[in-house]
Write a protein that holds these residues in place. Structure first.
Motif, mmCIF file in Angstrom:
data_model
loop_
_atom_site.group_PDB
_atom_site.id
_atom_site.type_symbol
_atom_site.label_atom_id
_atom_site.label_comp_id
_atom_site.label_asym_id
_atom_site.label_seq_id
_atom_site.Cartn_x
_atom_site.Cartn_y
_atom_site.Cartn_z
ATOM 1 N N MET A 151 7.939 49.649 -13.278
ATOM 2 C CA MET A 151 7.496 48.557 -14.660
ATOM 3 C C MET A 151 6.301 47.732 -14.221
ATOM 4 S SD MET A 151 9.260 46.920 -17.652
ATOM 5 C CE MET A 151 11.190 47.546 -18.365
ATOM 6 N N ASP A 152 4.974 47.226 -15.066
ATOM 7 C CA ASP A 152 3.438 46.805 -14.534
ATOM 8 C C ASP A 152 4.265 44.822 -15.224
ATOM 9 O OD1 ASP A 152 2.840 47.012 -17.507
ATOM 10 O OD2 ASP A 152 1.652 47.887 -17.103
ATOM 11 N N ALA A 153 3.284 44.478 -15.559
ATOM 12 C CA ALA A 153 3.063 42.863 -15.807
ATOM 13 C C ALA A 153 3.634 43.112 -17.429
ATOM 14 C CB ALA A 153 2.313 42.527 -15.291
ATOM 15 N N ASN A 154 3.029 44.346 -17.877
ATOM 16 C CA ASN A 154 2.851 43.783 -19.677
ATOM 17 C C ASN A 154 4.078 45.245 -20.034
ATOM 18 O OD1 ASN A 154 0.264 43.013 -19.854
ATOM 19 N ND2 ASN A 154 -0.694 44.627 -18.990
ATOM 20 N N GLY A 155 4.973 45.178 -19.030
ATOM 21 C CA GLY A 155 6.450 46.075 -19.763
ATOM 22 C C GLY A 155 5.691 47.245 -19.816
ATOM 23 N N GLN A 156 5.065 47.879 -19.377
ATOM 24 C CA GLN A 156 4.675 49.039 -19.739
ATOM 25 C C GLN A 156 5.165 49.878 -18.468
ATOM 26 O OE1 GLN A 156 2.969 50.627 -22.307
ATOM 27 N NE2 GLN A 156 2.391 48.727 -22.296
ATOM 28 N N THR A 157 5.948 51.177 -18.971
ATOM 29 C CA THR A 157 6.538 52.156 -17.178
ATOM 30 C C THR A 157 5.778 53.294 -17.030
ATOM 31 O OG1 THR A 157 7.742 52.861 -19.547
ATOM 32 C CG2 THR A 157 8.691 50.956 -18.433
ATOM 33 N N GLN A 158 6.438 53.490 -16.382
ATOM 34 C CA GLN A 158 5.436 55.074 -15.230
ATOM 35 C C GLN A 158 7.390 55.715 -14.869
ATOM 36 O OE1 GLN A 158 2.827 55.244 -12.537
ATOM 37 N NE2 GLN A 158 3.527 57.420 -11.722
ATOM 38 N N GLY A 159 7.831 57.347 -15.656
ATOM 39 C CA GLY A 159 8.600 57.716 -14.914
ATOM 40 C C GLY A 159 9.881 56.894 -15.779
ATOM 41 N N TYR A 160 10.961 57.251 -15.514
ATOM 42 C CA TYR A 160 11.821 57.641 -16.774
ATOM 43 C C TYR A 160 13.090 56.914 -16.219
ATOM 44 C CZ TYR A 160 14.047 61.699 -14.328
ATOM 45 O OH TYR A 160 14.620 62.420 -13.385
ATOM 46 N N LEU A 161 14.239 57.298 -16.740
ATOM 47 C CA LEU A 161 15.445 56.382 -16.556
ATOM 48 C C LEU A 161 16.564 57.736 -16.902
ATOM 49 C CD1 LEU A 161 16.173 52.546 -17.147
ATOM 50 C CD2 LEU A 161 15.944 53.932 -15.291
ATOM 51 N N PRO A 162 17.487 58.157 -15.698
ATOM 52 C CA PRO A 162 18.431 58.299 -16.249
ATOM 53 C C PRO A 162 19.394 58.636 -17.271
ATOM 54 C CG PRO A 162 18.773 58.173 -14.193
ATOM 55 C CD PRO A 162 17.237 57.844 -14.189
ATOM 56 N N GLN A 163 19.529 59.340 -18.222
ATOM 57 C CA GLN A 163 20.796 58.969 -18.979
ATOM 58 C C GLN A 163 21.805 58.118 -19.091
ATOM 59 O OE1 GLN A 163 22.033 62.537 -21.935
ATOM 60 N NE2 GLN A 163 22.919 60.732 -23.306
#
Length: 376
Positions: A151-163
């Motif tokens: 997660m970057d400083a703007n709250g944008q994400t790369q990847g995913y979190l498992p359920q």
């Protein structure tokens, strides 16, 4: 920061040779260890190691397990209990008196969200990011999801979190970004999984005003530490790339120092022009910026005179708590190299929010409370 950059460079070199790799990360420490959580090491299938996860005692065993991870293309969680005498029997012999969990992940360059791609993303911009690593310490046979979200400083994400870990971890990541370094790690547990939420800050940016001979070792030390170094000096025969090959940037005009450099809250400024008028002019511009560290070379009397003159001509309510003059820790420094060592040591202590006291005066080296580790 430097370790991460070295790892990314080593990974890129391995890709050119079509050499397979794995990334070992210290994800949890209970008790004492040589490296804290977040330490990383890239391992190639032919045995090349970049970075470190210990003082050298774990690397051999990690290499053996990494080769298995590379072959199976499946993450593995390894735990070393150095409070148990059996570790000494196995040849680990850490002597750290702690329990260290290390996650070893295969790095598949064909996958967009492999663990090194997150590190590359972090290096691409000068901003804080949060990395989330998910693992199961209770059941090693469970899926070890590994480094799965940035997660970057703007709250944008790369990847995913498992359920299995839910949206709570996303909230933890966002809150950690908003602490501005007041907290560095969050551990939370969801459905038997441990989520290691880690804040990675940009490297220290050191701006050095003055290209005299005493600046040479200072710039060299900063480069070794992985800092970004900007050198400011208007003398063309002094501020040359040949004299300062370790400087990332050279600015020829002092009046352009602050308009082109754009200091931020990870910036240290060192005044060492040996010219009173230059130093006071720069100091007057720096005071309103509230930088974490402004170092001034020379005696305290000289600094006090500058501050008095500035206050008389342009009174303001700025704080001088961040001004360090004479710059450096009390190491008994005499020559340029020793003075440079004392200055970089003080800067490191300031940004780590520590005192620079002798380690023998501390009960433990890495105190989870003073390092702002949050357990949920």
């Amino acid at each position: 920061m430097k370790e991460i950059k070295d790892i990314v460079n080593a990974f890129n070199a391995a890709q050119k040779l079509q050499t397979k790799t794995a990334l070992a990360t210290v994800v949890h420490v209970d008790g004492s260890s040589y490296r804290r959580a977040g330490a990383r090491m890239l391992i190639t299938e032919d045995g090349q190691l970049t970075g470190a996860i210990s003082g050298g005692c774990l690397e051999g065993d990690a290499l053996r397990k990494a080769r298995l991870v590379i072959m199976q293309q499946k993450p593995m969680l390894v735990t070393y209990d150095t409070t148990d005498d059996d570790d000494a029997k196995l040849g680990v012999q850490l002597g750290c008196n702690g329990v260290i969990s290390i996650l070893i992940e295969p790095v598949d360059p064909s996958l967009e969200n492999n663990p090194v791609s997150f590190l590359q993303k972090y290096l691409s911009a000068r901003e804080p990011v949060v990395l989330v690593t998910v693992f199961d310490m209770e059941n090693r046979q469970s899926p070890q999801y590994g480094t799965c979200l940035l997660m970057d400083a703007n709250g944008q994400t790369q990847g995913y979190l498992p359920q299995e870990v839910g949206v709570t971890v996303m909230k933890d990541a966002l809150e950690l970004l908003q602490t501005n370094g007041a907290a560095s790690e969050v551990y939370s547990n969801h459905n038997n999984y441990t989520c290691f939420v880690e804040l990675l800050l940009p490297p220290i940016s050191l701006i050095v005003a003055g290209a005299g001979n005493d600046a040479l070792p200072l710039v060299a030390f900063a480069k070794i530490l992985g800092w970004k170094v900007t050198l400011i000096d208007g003398r063309p025969n002094y501020n040359t790339p040949d004299r300062f090959p370790d400087a990332n940037r050279i600015v020829a005009k002092a009046e352009e120092a602050l308009t082109n450099v754009l200091p931020d809250n990870r910036t240290a400024f060192m005044l060492m022009t040996h010219n009173y008028n230059y130093d006071i002019a720069l100091l007057q511009q720096l005071l309103p910026l509230s930088l974490p560290y402004i170092g001034v070379l020379g005696p305290k009397k000289r600094l006090n005179k500058m501050l008095d003159e500035i206050a008389a001509t342009s009174p303001s309510d700025y704080s001088i708590e961040n001004i360090h003059g004479p710059a450096g820790l009390d190491l008994g420094a005499e020559n340029a190299e020793q003075i440079a060592l004392s200055i970089v040591s003080e800067i490191q202590a300031v940004f780590s929010k520590l005192t620079g006291q002798p380690l023998k005066n501390k009960a433990v080296i890495h105190d989870r409370e003073t390092e702002h580790v949050i357990e949920k």
